[in-house]
Write a protein that holds these residues in place. Structure first.
Motif, PDB file in Angstrom:
ATOM      1  N   THR A  87     -11.248   4.004   2.944  1.00  0.00           N
ATOM      2  CA  THR A  87      -9.792   3.892   3.036  1.00  0.00           C
ATOM      3  C   THR A  87      -9.102   4.762   1.995  1.00  0.00           C
ATOM      4  N   TYR A  88      -9.704   4.900   0.823  1.00  0.00           N
ATOM      5  CA  TYR A  88      -9.129   5.749  -0.221  1.00  0.00           C
ATOM      6  C   TYR A  88      -9.121   7.209   0.222  1.00  0.00           C
ATOM      7  N   ILE A 138      -5.691  -3.981   0.274  1.00  0.00           N
ATOM      8  CA  ILE A 138      -6.509  -3.110   1.121  1.00  0.00           C
ATOM      9  C   ILE A 138      -7.816  -3.821   1.425  1.00  0.00           C
ATOM     10  N   GLU A 188      -8.526  10.629  11.352  1.00  0.00           N
ATOM     11  CA  GLU A 188      -9.580  10.569  10.338  1.00  0.00           C
ATOM     12  C   GLU A 188     -10.963  10.822  10.922  1.00  0.00           C
ATOM     13  N   THR A 213      -9.259   8.429   3.365  1.00  0.00           N
ATOM     14  CA  THR A 213      -8.371   8.639   4.509  1.00  0.00           C
ATOM     15  C   THR A 213      -6.898   8.603   4.097  1.00  0.00           C
ATOM     16  N   HIS A 214      -6.552   7.762   3.117  1.00  0.00           N
ATOM     17  CA  HIS A 214      -5.172   7.738   2.639  1.00  0.00           C
ATOM     18  C   HIS A 214      -4.830   9.032   1.910  1.00  0.00           C
ATOM     19  N   ILE A 223       0.832  -1.202   0.000  1.00  0.00           N
ATOM     20  CA  ILE A 223       0.000   0.000   0.000  1.00  0.00           C
ATOM     21  C   ILE A 223       0.868   1.255   0.000  1.00  0.00           C
ATOM     22  N   ARG A 224       1.979   1.178   0.692  1.00  0.00           N
ATOM     23  CA  ARG A 224       2.849   2.348   0.800  1.00  0.00           C
ATOM     24  C   ARG A 224       3.383   2.767  -0.568  1.00  0.00           C
ATOM     25  N   TYR A 248       0.393   4.450  -2.758  1.00  0.00           N
ATOM     26  CA  TYR A 248       0.069   5.845  -2.462  1.00  0.00           C
ATOM     27  C   TYR A 248       1.291   6.749  -2.585  1.00  0.00           C
ATOM     28  N   ASP A 302      -4.228  11.663   4.568  1.00  0.00           N
ATOM     29  CA  ASP A 302      -2.917  11.481   5.195  1.00  0.00           C
ATOM     30  C   ASP A 302      -1.801  11.900   4.243  1.00  0.00           C
TER      31      ASP A 302
END
Length: 742
Positions: free
Chosen positions: A316-317, A484, A731, A319-320, A271-272, A275, A323
């Motif tokens: 999740t999309y 995810i 969040e 909130t990412h 995931i890291r 994004y 961030d």
């Protein structure tokens, strides 16, 4: 005789006398019980008790203090005060001041599956950047497999042989292509348009004999400057990534972080990294396209950011992205707006049904008075990329002179998109045998000029949006939920991603019916083929048996009044009539008059998707939403209007068509005709009006333009999230800042 003893003597003898000094057993204060009949607390009932609201009020108070100081300073220098107590200023000066403060320091970002649109809120139009990044790899994407559209070659004993174009994509594709072409001919003849009987033979005969003309590089005035990677950069993003030669040294492979409206979990290992690539594309676009002098984190802290997200988003999309914007980039403030709401802002509509046909997804959503109607959201996984793939297959079927076209080859992908945008049309009078030419520009090769003829391939791929079962949907669900997982509520453990009854209805129609248990199957009878024993309460009723056989619940007085806009779909494709057109569904909900229009719209008649479709939240990631576009629009409006004839008319009367794939000539008129045919029995066929964005605004940038309008609303926009709030609330701050239910 013993005398009578006193009370003290008895207490002393029996050991009941109190010997302490009347001190309490504890020094803690004694709290009296609460009167259960009359008590009141104000915990979390006032705005001042929420940190997000309290900081907003503090900012408003500081703004008032600043304005008061500015007024006193202006009075000290000889300024004039009007009746309202404000200092007189020219309207032009006020607008310029607002523009500088709100627009020039606000970056508007609209990420998509194929393109990123980015720009300052004060800009007239955004910059369009491919949402792609190239990284060093062992081989390019062209060298990994057989290419697209597959198969490229078939292997025989004598070696690799080019297949016959008519048989290259199989008999199923050939049959669908011929059927769609014949249906178009029938419709053109019904509209009194001339159709030549040997049109396809003319196209095939010319393309077989066509050759190319070589043009030297110094004679080509539109030659391409390919990206130089001799210095071996770690990554290349945006337009420069698509200009890297496929056989460069070292090799570079393209990565698309977003595919089909979802994050691309198939081609990433973490995931890291996923994004991180999104952040690098945004950073590179800000520096190269917007020409902003941003080098350090302090420079980023001078800018605000508006991020446009899908209507049918995933938590999740979002909130990412939050961030990424605050923690990684270090922006001063961030806010979110949904695509349909942004499109209505950009077009200036208050009540509308937005149909957004993008590159790899198509969304339908209704907006009323500046709010998205949640139950009307529909998200379909097809778009302009599927049209391009279908277009390439059809021209190859008709012996396209450049038969080696490969959509995984970068310059071929750019060429295919250019041909599609240049020649696609649904205007029937324009569909005829035409002669065109194109230039093939490849790295380290001379330019080639080809001539070719084309017929109905200009219209059939775009018409397939209304019959998406003709598209190739292979691999669209590959890798889904590999990295995810779903977002679940902390307290009850249920999935808390947004839901929509319109989307649930479509997904439910796509699920094949479950087999009927043996115990519930009807047994033969001499009269009607069913055993009817009304005395046995354990035996299922006739309605229940029919429900299990059909795979759909039978309507009852207690069921939801929302009905299907289209019939059930078997094996992922809708049922069609003999001529191939979608079968009209039960549209009695829209029929004016009768009991259907007197529907009770109380909340208990419209259960949540969890109550209506138990499988919905569990299997939504296993079902690919592929549905005819016209029927998806009717389903969205049905759930938005909730049986109200007035609202239904307003929504059909203000259909807004946006998105890059909607720019095909004649798309709006064809959509009107298709919807009028579906609504012929409902009484709403005359209300259908498909509108284009006003003021000749490009449909591709309408959504971004609405985000820019939202970003300049500095005095009324309360959706900004600051690093201070995000550091303390995380969040959770979105629940207080977003304009819709989080």
């Amino acid at each position: 005789m013993v005398g009578k003893k006193s009370g003290k003597a008895l207490l002393r003898e029996e050991g009941l006398e109190r010997t302490d000094n009347n001190m309490e057993q504890s020094s803690w204060p004694v709290i009296q019980p609460i009167n259960q009949k009359n008590y009141y607390v104000d915990f979390l009932k006032r705005d001042e008790q929420f940190l997000a609201v309290r900081t907003q009020q503090d900012e408003a108070r500081l703004r008032m203090i600043k304005n008061a100081k500015d007024r006193d300073r202006a009075l000290a220098h000889g300024g004039k005060v009007n009746e309202d107590g404000d200092v007189d200023m020219d309207e032009d000066d006020e607008e310029e001041e607002d523009e500088i403060s709100a627009g020039n320091r606000t970056i508007v970002i609209h990420p998509g599956s194929e393109n990123l649109r980015i720009g300052l809120a004060s800009d007239l139009l955004p910059k369009t950047v491919p949402m792609v990044i190239a990284r060093r790899a062992q081989m390019s994407e062209m060298e990994e497999d057989d290419g697209e559209p597959a198969p490229k070659r078939r292997k025989l004993d004598s070696g690799l042989v080019e297949p016959v174009p008519e048989k290259r994509f199989g008999e199923a594709f050939a049959a669908k292509f011929v059927a769609a072409s014949n249906e178009l001919k029938v419709r053109m003849r019904m509209n009194k348009l001339k159709v030549l009987p040997q049109s396809r033979d003319m196209v095939v005969s010319y393309n077989r004999r066509a050759t190319y003309e070589t043009i030297n590089e110094h004679n080509d005035t539109m030659h391409i400057d390919w990206t130089d990677v001799s210095k071996e950069p770690t990554y290349v993003a945006g337009n420069a990534a698509l200009r890297i030669p496929d056989e460069s040294k070292p090799r570079y492979k393209l990565h698309w972080p977003i595919r089909h409206g979802w994050v691309n979990e198939k081609d990433y290992d973490s995931i890291r990294n996923l994004y991180n690539d999104i952040g690098l594309i945004i950073e590179d676009s800000v520096r190269t396209e917007l020409k902003l002098e941003i080098r350090t984190r302090k420079d980023w802290a001078q800018y605000n950011c508006v991020i446009v997200i899908p209507d049918y988003y995933e938590r999740t999309y979002v909130t990412h992205l939050l961030d990424l914007a605050i923690q990684d980039l270090g922006l001063a403030r961030v806010c979110f707006i949904q695509e349909s709401l942004a499109a209505s802002f950009g077009a200036g509509y208050t009540t509308t049904c937005v149909v957004d046909i993008g590159a790899q997804k198509t969304s339908v959503c209704c907006v009323e008075d500046g709010m998205v109607i949640e139950n009307s959201r529909v998200n379909l996984k097809f778009g302009g990329h599927d049209v391009t793939d279908q277009f390439v297959k059809m021209i190859i079927y008709n012996h396209f002179p450049y038969a080696d076209v490969n959509l995984k080859r970068r310059y071929d992908w750019l060429l295919a998109n250019e041909l599609k945008k240049k020649h696609s049309t649904i205007v029937e009078p324009d569909i005829s045998v035409q002669l065109y030419d194109f230039h093939l520009r490849a790295p380290r090769q001379d330019t080639r000029k080809y001539s070719f003829k084309i017929y109905d391939e200009v219209a059939l791929p775009s018409l397939t949006l209304f019959r998406p079962e003709l598209f190739d949907h292979k691999g669209k669900l590959d890798g889904r939920r590999r990295l995810i997982s779903k977002s679940y509520d902390t307290y009850d453990g249920k999935a808390n991603d947004p839901t929509s009854t319109a989307q649930g209805e479509i997904l439910k129609a796509l699920v094949p019916p479950e087999p009927v248990p043996e115990a519930l199957k009807p047994r033969p009878n001499g009269i009607n083929g069913l055993v009817r024993d009304e005395t046995d309460s354990r035996r299922p009723s006739i309605a229940r048996i029919q429900e299990l056989e059909n795979g759909t619940p039978t309507p009852s007085g207690a069921s939801s009044p929302i009905r299907r806009a289209t019939p059930p779909i078997d094996n992922g494709t809708p049922r069609h009539t003999e001529n191939g057109t979608p079968m009209p569904g039960d549209d009695s909900l829209l029929r004016p008059g009768g009991d259907d229009t007197m529907m009770d719209t109380t909340e208990h008649h419209y259960p949540t998707p969890q109550q209506r479709d138990p499988f919905y939240l569990e299997r939504r990631d296993d079902i690919l939403p592929i549905y005819p576009l016209a029927h998806a629009i009717t389903s969205s409006i049905n759930h938005a209007a909730r049986g109200s004839p007035a609202k239904t008319k307003d929504l059909y009367n203000s259909l807004l068509l946006v998105g890059g794939a909607s720019k095909t000539a004649g798309m709006g008129a064809h959509m009107e005709i298709t919807l009028q045919g579906i609504l012929a029995e409902t009484g709403y066929s005359r209300e259908v009006v498909v509108s284009r964005p006003p003021r000749e605004l490009d449909p591709e940038v309408v959504t971004w333009k609405g985000g820019a309008v939202f970003g300049r609303m500095s005095k009324t926009n309360d959706s900004w999230v600051t690093p201070f709030l995000y550091e303390r609330l995380g969040e959770r701050v979105l629940a207080s800042k977003l304009m819709w239910a989080w």
